[in-house]
Design a protein around this motif. Structure first.
Motif, mmCIF file in Angstrom:
data_model
loop_
_atom_site.group_PDB
_atom_site.id
_atom_site.type_symbol
_atom_site.label_atom_id
_atom_site.label_comp_id
_atom_site.label_asym_id
_atom_site.label_seq_id
_atom_site.Cartn_x
_atom_site.Cartn_y
_atom_site.Cartn_z
ATOM 1 N N ILE A 1 8.934 8.423 12.680
ATOM 2 C CA ILE A 1 7.492 8.260 12.505
ATOM 3 C C ILE A 1 6.745 8.851 13.697
ATOM 4 O O ILE A 1 7.016 8.504 14.842
ATOM 5 N N GLU A 2 5.812 9.753 13.403
ATOM 6 C CA GLU A 2 5.021 10.399 14.455
ATOM 7 C C GLU A 2 3.534 10.289 14.128
ATOM 8 O O GLU A 2 3.142 10.361 12.967
ATOM 9 N N HIS A 3 2.731 10.118 15.173
ATOM 10 C CA HIS A 3 1.281 10.151 14.981
ATOM 11 C C HIS A 3 0.786 11.567 15.229
ATOM 12 O O HIS A 3 1.040 12.150 16.289
ATOM 13 N N VAL B 1 1.838 10.984 10.350
ATOM 14 C CA VAL B 1 0.651 10.292 9.839
ATOM 15 C C VAL B 1 -0.523 10.575 10.767
ATOM 16 O O VAL B 1 -0.375 10.559 11.990
ATOM 17 N N ASP B 2 -1.685 10.859 10.196
ATOM 18 C CA ASP B 2 -2.832 11.269 11.017
ATOM 19 C C ASP B 2 -3.794 10.128 11.345
ATOM 20 O O ASP B 2 -4.874 10.361 11.897
ATOM 21 N N SER B 3 -3.430 8.899 11.019
ATOM 22 C CA SER B 3 -4.249 7.728 11.349
ATOM 23 C C SER B 3 -3.490 6.857 12.345
ATOM 24 O O SER B 3 -2.367 6.439 12.071
ATOM 25 N N ARG B 4 -4.107 6.573 13.500
ATOM 26 C CA ARG B 4 -3.427 5.760 14.511
ATOM 27 C C ARG B 4 -3.200 4.335 14.009
ATOM 28 O O ARG B 4 -2.165 3.732 14.268
ATOM 29 N N GLU B 5 -4.165 3.802 13.259
ATOM 30 C CA GLU B 5 -4.017 2.440 12.732
ATOM 31 C C GLU B 5 -2.860 2.364 11.748
ATOM 32 O O GLU B 5 -2.028 1.451 11.812
ATOM 33 N N PRO C 1 0.842 -1.205 0.000
ATOM 34 C CA PRO C 1 0.000 0.000 0.000
ATOM 35 C C PRO C 1 0.873 1.250 0.000
ATOM 36 O O PRO C 1 2.044 1.202 0.382
ATOM 37 N N LEU C 2 0.293 2.382 -0.379
ATOM 38 C CA LEU C 2 1.046 3.618 -0.571
ATOM 39 C C LEU C 2 1.852 4.019 0.660
ATOM 40 O O LEU C 2 3.027 4.379 0.551
ATOM 41 N N ALA C 3 1.252 3.971 1.840
ATOM 42 C CA ALA C 3 1.958 4.401 3.050
ATOM 43 C C ALA C 3 3.225 3.587 3.277
ATOM 44 O O ALA C 3 4.281 4.128 3.649
ATOM 45 N N MET C 4 3.165 2.256 3.063
ATOM 46 C CA MET C 4 4.336 1.401 3.245
ATOM 47 C C MET C 4 5.375 1.640 2.149
ATOM 48 O O MET C 4 6.576 1.625 2.400
ATOM 49 N N ARG C 5 4.896 1.881 0.913
ATOM 50 C CA ARG C 5 5.829 2.147 -0.182
ATOM 51 C C ARG C 5 6.627 3.417 0.081
ATOM 52 O O ARG C 5 7.807 3.498 -0.243
ATOM 53 N N VAL C 6 5.966 4.404 0.649
ATOM 54 C CA VAL C 6 6.647 5.650 0.971
ATOM 55 C C VAL C 6 7.770 5.403 1.961
ATOM 56 O O VAL C 6 8.881 5.911 1.805
ATOM 57 N N LEU C 7 7.488 4.615 2.981
ATOM 58 C CA LEU C 7 8.510 4.306 3.977
ATOM 59 C C LEU C 7 9.674 3.553 3.341
ATOM 60 O O LEU C 7 10.837 3.785 3.673
ATOM 61 N N ARG C 8 9.363 2.685 2.412
ATOM 62 C CA ARG C 8 10.388 1.879 1.748
ATOM 63 C C ARG C 8 11.192 2.680 0.734
ATOM 64 O O ARG C 8 12.417 2.540 0.651
ATOM 65 N N ASP C 9 10.511 3.557 -0.024
ATOM 66 C CA ASP C 9 11.147 4.179 -1.183
ATOM 67 C C ASP C 9 11.629 5.611 -0.960
ATOM 68 O O ASP C 9 12.605 6.030 -1.588
ATOM 69 N N TYR D 1 -0.382 4.457 11.572
ATOM 70 C CA TYR D 1 0.823 4.725 12.369
ATOM 71 C C TYR D 1 1.367 3.427 12.968
ATOM 72 O O TYR D 1 2.581 3.155 12.892
ATOM 73 N N SER D 2 0.483 2.594 13.520
ATOM 74 C CA SER D 2 0.916 1.319 14.108
ATOM 75 C C SER D 2 1.492 0.396 13.044
ATOM 76 O O SER D 2 2.504 -0.285 13.268
ATOM 77 N N ARG D 3 0.853 0.381 11.864
ATOM 78 C CA ARG D 3 1.354 -0.468 10.776
ATOM 79 C C ARG D 3 2.724 0.002 10.293
ATOM 80 O O ARG D 3 3.606 -0.823 10.008
ATOM 81 N N LEU D 4 2.892 1.321 10.204
ATOM 82 C CA LEU D 4 4.177 1.860 9.767
ATOM 83 C C LEU D 4 5.279 1.536 10.771
ATOM 84 O O LEU D 4 6.403 1.201 10.377
ATOM 85 N N LEU D 5 4.965 1.636 12.056
ATOM 86 C CA LEU D 5 5.959 1.300 13.083
ATOM 87 C C LEU D 5 6.371 -0.164 12.977
ATOM 88 O O LEU D 5 7.565 -0.498 13.025
#
Length: 484
Positions: free
Chosen positions: A252-254, A228-232, A209-217, A234-238
């Motif tokens: 990474i900040e919520h 990130v403004d979503s707690r869910e 998904p886009l959020a994970m791709r951003v972290l990777r790329d 945010y947890s996935r990104l962490l």
């Protein structure tokens, strides 16, 4: 000012904004109902071979057949295609594994490659390749040699395909690099097993998904914060960061503020401005962007900027500022394909070269591959920018139903004259005495006001009575002439 990545998440869509030194540089949007296909791997079937185009169409289960050109074949297949004869490689009904390199755009289907690759944080694995390489953005010769030796050593030990070392691998120790390559090898092995068992027109592997791709790329040494403004999410990104990109975890900040995240950074306003044709320059000049199916044109104008010493200096300063703004706007609007820039004519050759250098330097930060030509005698610069997804305008907008995307409407006067011609045509064809004209309010008002004398003459000449009725739902170009 720090470089930040902002991630706004709602159930229907995820939006990512890249802010560099306080200025929005890039926007990516992924909607739940229409996720991008780039990076997806499919088991497809050749449905048509086109020797004249050196290409084949492949059915991978999408709405339109996807396009595979001979230039996008892997090395082994290119050897078989002597003199680019793709018919020597594929036949109709043949199954093959392909990867999407460009999303469907407009009426065109997705573009494919058989040079399949699987990306991770530090490398891109190419199972069908034998050679490896290092990102050109890593400039240190010693570091390039170290990374190449690490990859080639892993290839020999595990008898794998090729790897491309990504920019993020610079300075990373060998143990982490080898662990990353081992992960990629295992991932490909699982995909290879599925290839043997699944039916054609099946998705074998979907990109993150886009959020994970951003972290990777997109993470790099310049990024100081990922909000990130979503707690869910945010947890996935962490969780993803701790497993694959440990250096990003402290970034990474919520965001839990009451004010929307994009409003806080002025991103919403920038997105709205990126949809407009006109872009103002700080000096008082402006740019005009016109996007068509064939190309995008950019016109540079001095506008209210009067400059200082002389006209040539005024033009030069306007073009310099325009070059920097154009590079940012191309990235922000995600404009690709052929781009023609109409700089204001410069007489000084040194000025032309400086403007080109400013444009080239500003495009260095762009992740999309691009190339620039010299300034022509007419002051035009031709360039290309690789397009892998729809432009911002195509993602957020649709053609105007009133003007059908032309951006212009016929004037009320023009429509009135068309109606007069249609009345003459109807009377001569059907020999009627009475007609009813249905048209927009603006057109009916003009017919009964400015065109009243002309209308009276026409009725007398044709011996016919014409009635009118304004239709609120009609646009200015619509009308009907009804026989009574």
């Amino acid at each position: 000012m720090s470089d930040e990545i902002l991630i706004n998440v709602t159930p229907p869509e995820t939006r990512v904004a890249v802010v560099e030194n306080g200025v929005l540089q890039d926007v990516m949007i992924e909607r739940a109902r229409s996720r991008g296909l780039v990076g997806n791997i499919y088991k497809g079937r050749v449905c048509r071979v086109l020797p004249g185009m050196q290409a084949v169409f492949v059915d991978v289960g999408l709405e339109r057949a996807a396009f595979l050109h001979v230039s996008d074949l892997n090395a082994a297949e290119r050897e078989k295609a002597v003199d680019n004869q793709i018919e020597l490689v594929f036949r109709e009904g043949q199954d093959l594994v392909v990867q999407v390199v460009k999303d469907p755009i407009g009426a065109k289907g997705a573009r494919l490659t058989t040079e399949v690759s699987v990306p991770s944080v530090y490398q891109v694995y190419m199972p069908y390749a034998k050679v490896s390489g290092v990102s050109q953005r890593i400039e240190c010769d010693a570091e390039r040699a170290r990374l190449r030796a690490c990859v080639e050593g892993f290839q020999r030990d595990h008898n794998t395909g090729g790897f491309i070392v990504r920019t993020a691998a610079e300075g990373v120790d060998e143990a982490a690099l080898r662990a990353d390559m081992l992960f990629l090898q295992k991932l490909w092995n699982s995909i290879a097993q599925r290839i043997k068992t699944v039916k054609v027109k099946t998705l074998l592997h979907e990109d993150l998904p886009l959020a994970m791709r951003v972290l990777r790329d997109l993470h790099c040494s310049k990024v100081e914060k990922i909000r990130v403004d979503s707690r869910e999410t945010y947890s996935r990104l962490l969780k993803f960061g701790k497993e694959f990109v440990t250096e990003t975890v402290p970034l990474i900040e919520h965001y839990s503020g009451e004010r929307p995240l994009f409003d806080l950074y002025g991103v919403e306003e920038e997105i709205q401005r990126a949809l407009e044709r006109k872009v103002a320059l700080k000096s008082g000049g402006y740019l005009i962007f016109d996007q068509t199916e064939a190309m995008t044109t950019v016109d540079v104008n001095t506008g209210a900027f009067v400059g200082g010493r002389n006209l040539e200096e005024t033009i030069f300063k306007t073009n310099l500022e325009a070059a920097q703004t154009i590079a940012r706007q191309l990235r922000l609007r995600n404009l690709g394909g052929i781009i023609i820039i109409d700089f204001i004519d410069m007489q000084d050759e040194d000025h032309k070269q400086q403007v080109l250098q400013a444009l080239s330097k500003s495009l260095e930060k762009d992740h999309a591959k691009n190339s620039i030509s010299e300034v022509s005698a007419l002051g035009l610069v031709e360039m290309t920018r690789k397009r892998t997804r729809e432009s911002l305008e195509h993602v957020l907008c649709e053609p105007c139903p009133t003007c059908s995307g032309r951006g212009m409407l016929k004037t009320a006067e023009t429509v009135c004259l068309e109606i007069f011609r249609e009345i003459i045509r109807e009377v001569r064809q059907y020999n009627v005495q009475e007609l009813l004209v249905l048209a927009s309010n603006e057109v009916v008002e003009r017919l009964l006001d400015e065109e009243a004398d002309m209308l009276s003459e026409l009725e007398t000449f044709l011996n016919v009575t014409v009635k009118f009725r304004a239709e609120a739902q009609y646009n200015q170009e619509q009308y009907d002439v009804v026989l009574l």
